[in-house]
Design a protein around this motif. Structure first.
Motif: not given
Length: 175
Positions: A76-79, A129-134, A138-139
């Motif tokens: 819902s938040a997109g990330i 690495s998740l703190e970099k919002n990648w 969609d992924v």
């Protein structure tokens, strides 16, 4: 419409008969995903992929339900952030195969750049690495649809995945 919802529920009911997860769990999870703004057909596919991942990792139905709730909030938040990812890890999901698959899809979709991180860095330190919002919704959606077997090779190629990656995902689905 009603026909689309009925069709999706019929598909989940048939799928639930083949897994340890009951129809009630799956319908609750599809409700979470649709409330997150995902269309019913995509949500159905994603729940199948999520259930496949949960089953492959040995996660029980109760653990999968909690992780699905947290994941729906992230979608819902997109990330998907570290706290969301940890909810998957806490129930035994999020293994190295899943991490590598997500990294490959994110790389194909162009999610790694100078503002985020690199695929190599994500592979070396996935959680950090998740703190970099990648890891976008969609992924994750694409990964779960692939794991459900509901994304064709042509659709995967359109994401930017190579023939070798598509074949590897197909092999992973068979496990």
């Amino acid at each position: 419409g009603l026909q689309q919802v009925t069709s999706a529920l019929d598909e989940l009911n048939e799928y639930a008969d083949k897994t340890i997860y009951n129809f009630g769990d799956m319908t609750r999870n599809i409700g979470l995903f649709t409330n997150a703004g995902i269309g019913v057909e995509s949500a159905t596919s994603m729940i199948k992929g999520f259930s496949n991942e949960a089953a492959a990792s040995g996660t029980n139905a109760q653990g999968a339900a909690g992780a699905a709730y947290q994941l729906s909030q992230a979608l819902s938040a997109g990330i998907i952030r570290l706290m969301d990812w940890r909810s998957l890890q806490n129930v035994g999901m999020g293994n190295k195969n899943m991490q590598n698959g997500l990294i490959e899809i994110a790389q194909a979709m162009g999610m790694f750049n100078s503002e985020t991180t690199s695929a190599e860095e994500a592979s070396a330190n996935f959680n950090g690495s998740l703190e970099k919002n990648w890891l976008s919704a969609d992924v994750m959606s694409s990964y779960l649809r692939i794991m459900a077997g509901d994304m064709t090779a042509a659709e995967q190629a359109a994401l930017g995945l190579s023939d070798a990656q598509i074949a590897a995902f197909a092999n992973q689905q068979k496990m």
